[in-house]
Design a protein around this motif. Sequence first.
Motif, PDB file in Angstrom:
ATOM      1  N   GLN A 176      20.214  12.320  88.738  1.00  0.00           N
ATOM      2  CA  GLN A 176      21.243  11.340  89.093  1.00  0.00           C
ATOM      3  C   GLN A 176      22.625  11.734  88.595  1.00  0.00           C
ATOM      4  OE1 GLN A 176      19.919   7.454  87.935  1.00  0.00           O
ATOM      5  NE2 GLN A 176      18.282   7.431  89.453  1.00  0.00           N
TER       6      GLN A 176
ATOM      7  N   SER B 123      21.190  20.311  95.001  1.00  0.00           N
ATOM      8  CA  SER B 123      21.167  18.918  95.455  1.00  0.00           C
ATOM      9  C   SER B 123      19.917  18.199  94.973  1.00  0.00           C
ATOM     10  CB  SER B 123      21.241  18.861  96.977  1.00  0.00           C
ATOM     11  OG  SER B 123      22.459  19.379  97.430  1.00  0.00           O
TER      12      SER B 123
ATOM     13  N   GLN C 142      20.427  17.483  91.349  1.00  0.00           N
ATOM     14  CA  GLN C 142      21.362  16.370  91.197  1.00  0.00           C
ATOM     15  C   GLN C 142      20.704  15.038  91.531  1.00  0.00           C
ATOM     16  OE1 GLN C 142      24.704  17.514  93.664  1.00  0.00           O
ATOM     17  NE2 GLN C 142      25.929  17.944  91.847  1.00  0.00           N
ATOM     18  N   ALA C 143      19.862  15.030  92.552  1.00  0.00           N
ATOM     19  CA  ALA C 143      19.189  13.781  92.926  1.00  0.00           C
ATOM     20  C   ALA C 143      18.169  13.368  91.865  1.00  0.00           C
ATOM     21  CB  ALA C 143      18.506  13.947  94.270  1.00  0.00           C
TER      22      ALA C 143
ATOM     23  N   GLN D  74      25.998  12.974  89.785  1.00  0.00           N
ATOM     24  CA  GLN D  74      26.688  13.009  91.073  1.00  0.00           C
ATOM     25  C   GLN D  74      28.052  13.702  90.960  1.00  0.00           C
ATOM     26  OE1 GLN D  74      25.186  12.189  93.855  1.00  0.00           O
ATOM     27  NE2 GLN D  74      23.373  11.623  92.675  1.00  0.00           N
ATOM     28  N   GLU D  75      28.048  14.847  90.348  1.00  0.00           N
ATOM     29  CA  GLU D  75      29.282  15.625  90.220  1.00  0.00           C
ATOM     30  C   GLU D  75      29.434  16.497  91.460  1.00  0.00           C
ATOM     31  OE1 GLU D  75      32.768  16.992  88.971  1.00  0.00           O
ATOM     32  OE2 GLU D  75      31.627  15.435  87.943  1.00  0.00           O
TER      33      GLU D  75
END
Length: 87
Positions: free
Chosen positions: A43, A36, A39-40, A45-46
Motif C-alpha cells: 500500500q 506495481s 506497491q499494491a 502509493q509513491e
Amino acid sequence: MNEADVIDISREAIWVLLKVAGPVMVIALLVGLAISLIQALTQVQEMTLAFVPKILAIFVSIIVLMPFMIATLTAFMEQIAQRIAAL
C-alpha cells in the motif's frame, strides 16, 4: 521496384523493429508489473517509485542486448543495400 517489393520491405522493417524493441519493452513491462504488485501489496502509493527501477532495467537490458540489436539492424541494412544494388 514495384508495389510487392515495397510491401515486402515494409513488412521486414516492422518485423525487425519488433525483434529489436520487443525484448526491452517486455523487460520494462515485467519490472513495472512487479513494482506495481509490490506497491499494491504494501500500500505504498509513491508515483516515482516505479520509474527508477524501470529506467535501470531498461538501461541494463539495452546494454546487454546491444550486440543482438546491432547484428539484427546490420543484417537488415545489408539486405536493403543488396536490394538497392540489384536495381
